[in-house]
Write a protein that holds these residues in place. Sequence first.
Motif, PDB file in Angstrom:
ATOM      1  N   HIS A  68       0.841  -1.197   0.000  1.00  0.00           N
ATOM      2  CA  HIS A  68       0.000   0.000   0.000  1.00  0.00           C
ATOM      3  C   HIS A  68       0.878   1.251   0.000  1.00  0.00           C
ATOM      4  N   ASN A  69       0.373   2.272  -0.645  1.00  0.00           N
ATOM      5  CA  ASN A  69       0.970   3.595  -0.583  1.00  0.00           C
ATOM      6  C   ASN A  69      -0.170   4.594  -0.481  1.00  0.00           C
ATOM      7  N   VAL A  70       0.154   5.842  -0.482  1.00  0.00           N
ATOM      8  CA  VAL A  70      -0.866   6.881  -0.547  1.00  0.00           C
ATOM      9  C   VAL A  70      -0.398   7.912  -1.575  1.00  0.00           C
ATOM     10  N   VAL A  71      -1.293   8.190  -2.512  1.00  0.00           N
ATOM     11  CA  VAL A  71      -1.038   9.172  -3.561  1.00  0.00           C
ATOM     12  C   VAL A  71      -2.080  10.274  -3.404  1.00  0.00           C
ATOM     13  N   VAL A  72      -1.642  11.525  -3.491  1.00  0.00           N
ATOM     14  CA  VAL A  72      -2.548  12.668  -3.422  1.00  0.00           C
ATOM     15  C   VAL A  72      -2.584  13.321  -4.795  1.00  0.00           C
ATOM     16  N   ALA A  73      -3.800  13.550  -5.295  1.00  0.00           N
ATOM     17  CA  ALA A  73      -3.958  14.130  -6.635  1.00  0.00           C
ATOM     18  C   ALA A  73      -5.360  14.706  -6.779  1.00  0.00           C
ATOM     19  N   ARG A  74      -5.551  15.426  -7.868  1.00  0.00           N
ATOM     20  CA  ARG A  74      -6.912  15.851  -8.209  1.00  0.00           C
ATOM     21  C   ARG A  74      -7.711  14.585  -8.526  1.00  0.00           C
ATOM     22  N   THR A  75      -8.941  14.554  -8.111  1.00  0.00           N
ATOM     23  CA  THR A  75      -9.788  13.385  -8.317  1.00  0.00           C
ATOM     24  C   THR A  75      -9.861  13.001  -9.799  1.00  0.00           C
ATOM     25  N   PRO A 130     -11.966  18.979  -6.843  1.00  0.00           N
ATOM     26  CA  PRO A 130     -11.836  18.073  -5.707  1.00  0.00           C
ATOM     27  C   PRO A 130     -10.500  17.331  -5.711  1.00  0.00           C
ATOM     28  N   LEU A 131     -10.043  17.011  -4.508  1.00  0.00           N
ATOM     29  CA  LEU A 131      -8.793  16.277  -4.309  1.00  0.00           C
ATOM     30  C   LEU A 131      -9.098  14.915  -3.701  1.00  0.00           C
ATOM     31  N   SER A 132      -8.232  13.956  -4.001  1.00  0.00           N
ATOM     32  CA  SER A 132      -8.396  12.604  -3.472  1.00  0.00           C
ATOM     33  C   SER A 132      -7.060  12.056  -3.005  1.00  0.00           C
ATOM     34  N   PHE A 133      -7.131  11.018  -2.194  1.00  0.00           N
ATOM     35  CA  PHE A 133      -5.963  10.204  -1.863  1.00  0.00           C
ATOM     36  C   PHE A 133      -6.343   8.772  -2.202  1.00  0.00           C
ATOM     37  N   PHE A 134      -5.354   7.998  -2.642  1.00  0.00           N
ATOM     38  CA  PHE A 134      -5.636   6.622  -3.050  1.00  0.00           C
ATOM     39  C   PHE A 134      -4.363   5.794  -3.044  1.00  0.00           C
ATOM     40  N   CYS A 135      -4.532   4.487  -3.113  1.00  0.00           N
ATOM     41  CA  CYS A 135      -3.413   3.554  -3.216  1.00  0.00           C
ATOM     42  C   CYS A 135      -3.243   3.194  -4.692  1.00  0.00           C
ATOM     43  N   SER A 136      -2.027   3.362  -5.199  1.00  0.00           N
ATOM     44  CA  SER A 136      -1.803   3.085  -6.621  1.00  0.00           C
ATOM     45  C   SER A 136      -1.260   1.677  -6.883  1.00  0.00           C
ATOM     46  N   PHE A 137      -1.185   0.814  -5.871  1.00  0.00           N
ATOM     47  CA  PHE A 137      -0.840  -0.584  -6.103  1.00  0.00           C
ATOM     48  C   PHE A 137      -1.901  -1.130  -7.065  1.00  0.00           C
ATOM     49  N   PRO A 138      -1.516  -1.916  -8.071  1.00  0.00           N
ATOM     50  CA  PRO A 138      -2.479  -2.361  -9.091  1.00  0.00           C
ATOM     51  C   PRO A 138      -3.777  -2.933  -8.514  1.00  0.00           C
ATOM     52  N   GLY A 139      -4.881  -2.345  -8.934  1.00  0.00           N
ATOM     53  CA  GLY A 139      -6.206  -2.790  -8.545  1.00  0.00           C
ATOM     54  C   GLY A 139      -6.725  -2.244  -7.221  1.00  0.00           C
ATOM     55  N   HIS A 140      -5.894  -1.590  -6.450  1.00  0.00           N
ATOM     56  CA  HIS A 140      -6.303  -1.154  -5.113  1.00  0.00           C
ATOM     57  C   HIS A 140      -7.153   0.108  -5.098  1.00  0.00           C
ATOM     58  N   SER A 141      -6.972   0.998  -6.051  1.00  0.00           N
ATOM     59  CA  SER A 141      -7.669   2.293  -5.979  1.00  0.00           C
ATOM     60  C   SER A 141      -9.193   2.162  -6.090  1.00  0.00           C
ATOM     61  N   ALA A 142      -9.666   1.022  -6.570  1.00  0.00           N
ATOM     62  CA  ALA A 142     -11.120   0.830  -6.638  1.00  0.00           C
ATOM     63  C   ALA A 142     -11.732   0.853  -5.236  1.00  0.00           C
ATOM     64  N   LEU A 143     -10.999   0.352  -4.243  1.00  0.00           N
ATOM     65  CA  LEU A 143     -11.480   0.314  -2.869  1.00  0.00           C
ATOM     66  C   LEU A 143     -10.732   1.265  -1.945  1.00  0.00           C
ATOM     67  N   MET A 144      -9.449   1.468  -2.227  1.00  0.00           N
ATOM     68  CA  MET A 144      -8.608   2.261  -1.331  1.00  0.00           C
ATOM     69  C   MET A 144      -8.486   3.691  -1.851  1.00  0.00           C
ATOM     70  N   LYS A 145      -9.490   4.470  -1.523  1.00  0.00           N
ATOM     71  CA  LYS A 145      -9.502   5.864  -1.958  1.00  0.00           C
ATOM     72  C   LYS A 145     -10.364   6.664  -0.996  1.00  0.00           C
ATOM     73  N   GLY A 146     -10.144   7.961  -1.032  1.00  0.00           N
ATOM     74  CA  GLY A 146     -10.932   8.854  -0.204  1.00  0.00           C
ATOM     75  C   GLY A 146     -10.773  10.281  -0.676  1.00  0.00           C
ATOM     76  N   THR A 147     -11.497  11.158  -0.052  1.00  0.00           N
ATOM     77  CA  THR A 147     -11.410  12.576  -0.410  1.00  0.00           C
ATOM     78  C   THR A 147     -10.482  13.308   0.523  1.00  0.00           C
ATOM     79  N   LEU A 148      -9.901  14.366   0.029  1.00  0.00           N
ATOM     80  CA  LEU A 148      -9.055  15.246   0.799  1.00  0.00           C
ATOM     81  C   LEU A 148      -9.701  16.626   0.735  1.00  0.00           C
ATOM     82  N   THR A 149     -10.088  17.145   1.872  1.00  0.00           N
ATOM     83  CA  THR A 149     -10.852  18.377   1.929  1.00  0.00           C
ATOM     84  C   THR A 149     -10.063  19.468   2.620  1.00  0.00           C
TER      85      THR A 149
END
Length: 151
Positions: A68-75, A130-149
Amino acid sequence: MFRKLMIASTLALGAAGAAHAADACSVNVEGNDAMRYNVANIDVPKSCANFTINLKHAGKMAKNVMGHNVVVARTADMHGIDADGIKAGLAADYVKAGDARVIAHSKVVGGGETTSVSVPVARLVAAGAPLSFFCSFPGHSALMKGTLTLK
């Protein structure tokens, strides 16, 4: 005596408030072997100069299997970052080198490991919402994501 007690209480509350303000400039996030983060939204105070995301992999699986990692980017950029990250591979933490769409990212960690990523809040403000954070490990971002406010 009462006056001294009130002054001491006020000073203690002020110190606690300052410590709380510093704590507000970071957040602890956990990812697990079920491909889930323990938070769905991260509030970032605009008053912080930098904001830190501390990631703990609460699972047991190795990073090459369930990292797992955490990536911050525009949604709107998540899908493209994800697609390019798969091609970059684990050695690059599943983030394409020099990807201007990525505001910040951590390294990939496996079970029991921790990592952190700090980002200047001014960069988050400049990126817009809007901004988001997510895991960029293959296939993970479908479940591992959220908003950054920004608050």
